[in-house]
Design a protein around this motif. Structure first.
Motif, PDB file in Angstrom:
ATOM      1  N   SER A   1      39.005  62.598  93.409  1.00  0.00           N
ATOM      2  CA  SER A   1      38.086  62.013  94.386  1.00  0.00           C
ATOM      3  C   SER A   1      38.822  61.114  95.369  1.00  0.00           C
ATOM      4  CB  SER A   1      36.997  61.230  93.649  1.00  0.00           C
ATOM      5  OG  SER A   1      36.134  60.609  94.562  1.00  0.00           O
TER       6      SER A   1
ATOM      7  N   TRP B   1      29.849  61.789  92.300  1.00  0.00           N
ATOM      8  CA  TRP B   1      30.431  62.714  91.329  1.00  0.00           C
ATOM      9  C   TRP B   1      31.210  61.939  90.268  1.00  0.00           C
ATOM     10  CZ3 TRP B   1      35.444  65.889  91.848  1.00  0.00           C
ATOM     11  CH2 TRP B   1      35.546  66.795  90.784  1.00  0.00           C
ATOM     12  N   GLU B   2      31.953  60.926  90.699  1.00  0.00           N
ATOM     13  CA  GLU B   2      32.650  60.073  89.732  1.00  0.00           C
ATOM     14  C   GLU B   2      31.660  59.435  88.758  1.00  0.00           C
ATOM     15  OE1 GLU B   2      35.133  57.175  91.620  1.00  0.00           O
ATOM     16  OE2 GLU B   2      35.772  58.567  93.171  1.00  0.00           O
TER      17      GLU B   2
ATOM     18  N   LEU C   1      31.382  62.231  96.718  1.00  0.00           N
ATOM     19  CA  LEU C   1      32.496  62.103  95.787  1.00  0.00           C
ATOM     20  C   LEU C   1      32.324  60.896  94.875  1.00  0.00           C
ATOM     21  CD1 LEU C   1      35.452  62.984  98.186  1.00  0.00           C
ATOM     22  CD2 LEU C   1      34.538  64.397  96.339  1.00  0.00           C
TER      23      LEU C   1
ATOM     24  N   ARG D   1      38.913  61.709  99.383  1.00  0.00           N
ATOM     25  CA  ARG D   1      38.418  60.705 100.321  1.00  0.00           C
ATOM     26  C   ARG D   1      39.500  60.283 101.298  1.00  0.00           C
ATOM     27  NH1 ARG D   1      35.872  58.240  95.814  1.00  0.00           N
ATOM     28  NH2 ARG D   1      37.513  56.672  95.770  1.00  0.00           N
TER      29      ARG D   1
END
Length: 262
Positions: A253, A201-202, A198, A257
């Motif tokens: 995200s 991905w950010e 994640l 998380r």
């Protein structure tokens, strides 16, 4: 009366490394021709304010907003697909890189991962665009190549740091190597792997927006085009779309998380 325990030995290695780092920072400032005074002159400030004023008001016409929305979806798709490909490759690389197949494969795969993540996304994009042509495909492959190197190393470290006892217990009781890995080691490391995924991905959302500068499509390509023509209001709309996209992905995200760590 018991004597006081001896103080722990001072680790001079950390002190030496910190001193070398401080010397490197000082040398960097001394070597670079940083002209701070020119940056804060009245002329520089007026020029900056004039440039910023050119961005207002942003373009809000429906045709251009529709085009920007399509480019936003393209950027989002590039980052998502690039990250997905990187996760698949990273998992495949992490098994030999964690030492499961011996020392030689571990060293070879880790060297490959070092190469993949040492090359920046923009350089990967320049290479992929030569092979795949202009458009989002080259940008997606560039993100996948760089991120696979990062995630492969992080996944391998997670597997190495996992407690070996659960897997050893299953193997002792007759479970196969694959079953012991999927039922004992992988569940330990999966939350950490998801967190790494994640986070990357950010980062890939921001990188995908920039890769358009070299012709990889999406918002970055629009931004480069309108800035090169000094169409500041149109560029302002693209920049706002970038900020909203990054904020949206950051929020998603963070929520995912938080759900994983409960």
């Amino acid at each position: 009366m018991n004597p006081m325990p001896k103080p722990p030995r001072r680790d001079w290695t950390i002190i030496v490394l910190m001193a070398m780092l401080a010397a490197l920072i000082v040398a960097s400032f001394a070597a670079l021709p940083l002209k701070w005074r020119e940056f804060f002159t009245v002329e520089a400030i007026n020029s900056s304010l004039e440039l910023l004023a050119g961005f207002a008001p942003p373009e809000t016409g429906l045709p251009f907003l529709t085009k920007t929305f399509q480019a936003t979806l393209e950027t989002l798709a590039m980052s998502g697909l690039g990250t997905l490909l990187a996760v698949i490759l990273g998992l495949a690389f992490s098994l030999p890189a964690s030492g499961r197949f011996g020392a030689a494969p571990r060293a070879a795969v880790r060297a490959l991962l070092n190469v993949l993540r040492s090359i920046p996304e923009l350089v990967w994009a320049s290479i992929m665009l030569i092979a795949a042509g202009l458009g989002p495909l080259g940008g997606t492959l560039a993100l996948a190549a760089h991120t696979a190197g990062v995630l492969g190393r992080l996944f391998a470290d997670s597997l190495e740091n996992a407690a070996p006892l659960p897997e050893q217990t299953l193997r002792t009781n007759g479970a196969s190597a694959g079953a012991a890995f999927f039922y004992a080691t992988l569940p330990q490391t999966l939350p950490q792997m998801m967190s790494y995924t994640l986070y990357r991905w950010e980062n890939n959302i921001r990188a995908a927006a920039i890769l358009g500068v070299v012709g990889a499509g999406g918002l970055g390509q629009m931004l480069k085009y309108h800035l090169s023509l000094f169409q500041m209001p149109l560029a302002a709309t693209v920049i706002i779309a970038m900020l909203l996209l990054v904020a949206l992905v950051d929020g998603i995200s963070f929520a995912m998380r938080r759900a994983l760590t409960r």
